[in-house]
Write an enzyme that holds these catalytic residues in place. Structure first.
Site, PDB file in Angstrom:
ATOM      1  N   TYR A 156       0.832  -1.208   0.000  1.00  0.00           N
ATOM      2  CA  TYR A 156       0.000   0.000   0.000  1.00  0.00           C
ATOM      3  C   TYR A 156       0.866   1.257   0.000  1.00  0.00           C
ATOM      4  O   TYR A 156       0.627   2.199  -0.758  1.00  0.00           O
ATOM      5  CB  TYR A 156      -0.911  -0.012   1.231  1.00  0.00           C
ATOM      6  CG  TYR A 156      -1.807   1.196   1.354  1.00  0.00           C
ATOM      7  CD1 TYR A 156      -2.937   1.328   0.564  1.00  0.00           C
ATOM      8  CD2 TYR A 156      -1.525   2.207   2.278  1.00  0.00           C
ATOM      9  CE1 TYR A 156      -3.768   2.441   0.679  1.00  0.00           C
ATOM     10  CE2 TYR A 156      -2.342   3.305   2.407  1.00  0.00           C
ATOM     11  CZ  TYR A 156      -3.465   3.424   1.606  1.00  0.00           C
ATOM     12  OH  TYR A 156      -4.279   4.529   1.723  1.00  0.00           O
ATOM     13  N   LYS A 160       1.090   4.332  -2.846  1.00  0.00           N
ATOM     14  CA  LYS A 160       0.805   5.724  -2.504  1.00  0.00           C
ATOM     15  C   LYS A 160       2.044   6.607  -2.641  1.00  0.00           C
ATOM     16  O   LYS A 160       1.936   7.788  -3.002  1.00  0.00           O
ATOM     17  CB  LYS A 160       0.244   5.801  -1.080  1.00  0.00           C
ATOM     18  CG  LYS A 160      -1.150   5.203  -0.944  1.00  0.00           C
ATOM     19  CD  LYS A 160      -2.168   5.925  -1.815  1.00  0.00           C
ATOM     20  CE  LYS A 160      -3.581   5.463  -1.557  1.00  0.00           C
ATOM     21  NZ  LYS A 160      -4.586   6.212  -2.342  1.00  0.00           N
TER      22      LYS A 160
END
Length: 248
Positions: A156, A160
Site C-alpha cells: 500500500y 501511494k
C-alpha cells in the site's frame, strides 16, 4: 473565495468516506460533480441525492479504474457530454495489508492496478481534455503512509508513494498548458477503516498524532476544494499534508 461555479469535477471513488466528502464540498462551492464508483451504485446515488437536496448538481458514473482503457473512455465520454472537465480528483483506492513475507503477488498487482495505474489512467484521460482548454486541476489522493511508511503496509505504501512521483512529474509536464497537478496526503481519517478499529487501537493512533485526534473527511475535502480553486493557480507539484502533524 474558492468559487467553482460552472466547473465540472470528476471524483473517482466518490461514493463514500473521503470521496463522498470531497464530492459534497466541491458541489457546495458550485461545481457540477460527477461521482465515480466501481461498485455500489446505491451509495453513489445517495451522494448525488444529498448534493441535489442542497441545490447542487451531480451525477454518478461507474468506472473500474484498474481497467485503463475503460477509465479513459468513460472520462472522455463525461467530458464530451458535459462540454468540459475542469477538475479531476483521483481518489479511488484500496488497501490490502499484511507483512511482506505474507504478501501475495496477486494482491500487490491489484493494489498497483487500482491505486497507481488507476490514478495515472484517470489523469491521462482528464489531461487530454484540459490541454485543449489550457486549464485544469488534477488532484491525486496519496497517503501519509506513502511518505512515512508503515509496518504491514509495504504494498500500500509503495502504491501511494509512487503517486507523489507521478504528481511531480505531471506537474512539470503540463504546467505550460495551465494545468496544475497536486497531491493530498491524508493521515488517519474517520472512515469505515478506522471505525473497525477497537478502542485500544484508536487510542494508540491518537497518541501518535500531535493534534491528538484522527481527522474528519471534511478536512480532506477542504484541501481538495482549495487545490481545485483559482486561488491555488500558483500551486503545482505539491503534496498537501492533512495529517494532524503525524508526519512533517
Amino acid at each position: 473565495m474558492f468559487d467553482l461555479t460552472g466547473k465540472v469535477a470528476i471524483v473517482t471513488g466518490g461514493s463514500r468516506g473521503i470521496g463522498r466528502a470531497m464530492c459534497e464540498a466541491l458541489a457546495e462551492h458550485g461545481a457540477r460533480v460527477v461521482v465515480g464508483y466501481a461498485s455500489g451504485e446505491e451509495k453513489a446515488r445517495e451522494v448525488v441525492s444529498a448534493i441535489e437536496a442542497k441545490g447542487g448538481q451531480a451525477e454518478a458514473f461507474q468506472v473500474d479504474v484498474s481497467n485503463g482503457a475503460q477509465t479513459e473512455e468513460r472520462i472522455a465520454d463525461v467530458a464530451k457530454r458535459l462540454g468540459r472537465l475542469d477538475v479531476l480528483v483521483a481518489n479511488a483506492g484500496i488497501s490490502i495489508d499484511g507483512l511482506l513475507l505474507r504478501l501475495r503477488d496477486e494482491d500487490f498487482d491489484r493494489l498497483l492496478s487500482v491505486n497507481l495505474k488507476g490514478a495515472v489512467a484517470s489523469s491521462r484521460a482528464a489531461i487530454k481534455v484540459m490541454m485543449r482548454a489550457r486549464t485544469g486541476r488534477v488532484i491525486l489522493v496519496s497517503s501519509v503512509v506513502g511518505e512515512s511508511g508503515n509496518a504491514g503496509q509495504t504494498a500500500y505504501a509503495a502504491s501511494k508513494a509512487a503517486l507523489l512521483g507521478v504528481t511531480k512529474s505531471l506537474a512539470r509536464e503540463y504546467a505550460t498548458r495551465g494545468i496544475t497537478v497536486n497531491a493530498i496526503t491524508p493521515g488517519y481519517i474517520d472512515t469505515d477503516m478506522t471505525a473497525a478499529l477497537n478502542d485500544d487501537q484508536k487510542k494508540q493512533i491518537a497518541a501518535a498524532i500531535p493534534l491528538g485526534r484522527t481527522g474528519k473527511p471534511r478536512e480532506i475535502a477542504a484541501a481538495a476544494v482549495f487545490l481545485a480553486s483559482d486561488e491555488a493557480a500558483y500551486v503545482t507539484g505539491h503534496a498537501l499534508r492533512v495529517n494532524g502533524g503525524m508526519y512533517v
